[in-house]
Design an enzyme around this catalytic site. Structure first.
Site, PDB file in Angstrom:
ATOM      1  N   LYS A 161       0.846  -1.184   0.000  1.00 22.22           N
ATOM      2  CA  LYS A 161       0.000   0.000   0.000  1.00 22.22           C
ATOM      3  C   LYS A 161       0.886   1.240   0.000  1.00 22.22           C
ATOM      4  O   LYS A 161       2.081   1.141   0.164  1.00 22.22           O
ATOM      5  CB  LYS A 161      -0.892  -0.003   1.250  1.00 22.22           C
ATOM      6  N   GLU A 173      -2.607   4.888   7.505  1.00 21.27           N
ATOM      7  CA  GLU A 173      -3.307   3.643   7.122  1.00 21.27           C
ATOM      8  C   GLU A 173      -2.885   2.487   8.015  1.00 21.27           C
ATOM      9  O   GLU A 173      -3.700   1.674   8.418  1.00 21.27           O
ATOM     10  CB  GLU A 173      -3.019   3.301   5.656  1.00 21.27           C
TER      11      GLU A 173
HETATM   12  C1  A5P Z   1      -3.010   5.138  -0.305  1.00 15.52           C
HETATM   13  O1  A5P Z   1      -1.774   5.607   0.069  1.00 15.52           O
HETATM   14  C2  A5P Z   1      -2.874   3.710  -0.739  1.00 15.52           C
HETATM   15  O2  A5P Z   1      -2.401   2.853   0.234  1.00 15.52           O
HETATM   16  C3  A5P Z   1      -4.170   3.192  -1.311  1.00 15.52           C
HETATM   17  O3  A5P Z   1      -4.861   2.444  -0.378  1.00 15.52           O
HETATM   18  C4  A5P Z   1      -3.859   2.331  -2.441  1.00 15.52           C
HETATM   19  O4  A5P Z   1      -2.957   3.063  -3.250  1.00 15.52           O
HETATM   20  C5  A5P Z   1      -5.075   1.921  -3.237  1.00 15.52           C
HETATM   21  O5  A5P Z   1      -5.552   3.008  -3.952  1.00 15.52           O
HETATM   22  P1  A5P Z   1      -6.606   2.846  -5.123  1.00 15.52           P
HETATM   23  O6  A5P Z   1      -7.869   2.366  -4.505  1.00 15.52           O
HETATM   24  O7  A5P Z   1      -6.725   4.221  -5.686  1.00 15.52           O
HETATM   25  O8  A5P Z   1      -6.035   1.878  -6.093  1.00 15.52           O
END
Ligand code: A5P
Length: 233
Positions: A101, A110
């Site tokens: 992520k 997160e």
């Molecule tokens: C945010 O920093 C990321 O961890 C997102 O959770 C991850 O990039 C998924 O994003 P999308 O849903 O836009 O693919």
């Protein structure tokens, strides 16, 4: 009406599935990214119809603002001891429910929210599956700006084949990307991601957090051509 791409259609399906699970009175963690945004759009519909009362712990200002616009109570992560459950997207997942992520930059909060949550559900479209975690996707590492070169060197000694300072493009100009905590992100490519790597990266002096979530996910909800499938640990 605009036709949705397959990926956007799948994001919408998984967004509907996750929002259907939300119950009044819950305290939920809300991730960051386009899949989460699709879920918040669906949540807006429920909020309108049901006057839903929820407490939300958001993983970025962007998600927090969206929840505030829905009239939800937004709590800072450091003010709560636990969270009923949370949902978030991912950039990659493998068959062992290991995740990368942080391509969107929100990895630090997160991970805090995922850790505080009693149950962590990942919502993805099917293109996020990879048999070899890390293939074609770097591990984002959030680090103190003054430690940049030292952190890059240490990442290479842990096996990174390439490191790159994250930049953003705006008006045809290139700027260093800074996180909400004022740190830089170093995107590190690894050809092999062992289960110890998440902790070993965090042991590097100057690293705040990294985008490997190797043990946190309890369930992955993946939208596929045949519908939404649940994968449990
Ligand atoms: C945010 O920093 C990321 O961890 C997102 O959770 C991850 O990039 C998924 O994003 P999308 O849903 O836009 O693919």
């Amino acid at each position: 009406m605009k036709t949705l791409s397959l990926q956007d259609q799948q994001k919408l399906e998984v967004a509907r599935a996750i929002v259907a699970r939300i119950e009044p009175g819950q305290r939920i963690g809300v991730g960051t990214g386009s899949t989460v945004n699709a879920a918040l759009d669906q949540l807006a519909i429920r909020c309108k119809e049901e006057n839903l009362q929820l407490e939300v712990v958001a993983t970025s200002h962007q998600s927090a603002w969206k929840c505030l616009e829905l009239g939800l109570k937004v709590l800072p992560a450091d003010s709560v001891k636990d969270i009923d459950w949370c949902f978030d997207g991912a950039d990659q997942y493998d068959s062992k429910l290991r995740l990368i992520k942080g391509l969107g930059g929100a990895l630090y909060k997160e991970k805090i929210v995922a850790t505080l949550s009693k149950f962590f559900v990942v919502i993805v479209s099917e293109d996020k599956f990879i048999s070899q975690l890390g293939a074609g996707c770097p591990v984002p590492v959030e680090a103190a700006p003054e430690k940049r070169f030292e952190v890059e060197k240490q990442l290479c000694s842990l096996g990174a084949t390439r490191t790159e300072l994250r930049m953003i493009e705006m008006n045809k100009r290139s700027f260093v990307y800074f996180t909400e905590s004022g740190n830089i992100i170093i995107d590190a490519e690894f050809s092999d991601i062992e289960n110890t790597l998440e902790d070993r990266i965090n042991e590097i002096s100057g690293v705040l957090e990294n985008g490997l979530f190797l043990t946190q996910a309890d369930e992955i909800l993946v939208a596929e051509s045949g519908g939404v499938r649940s994968i449990h640990r």
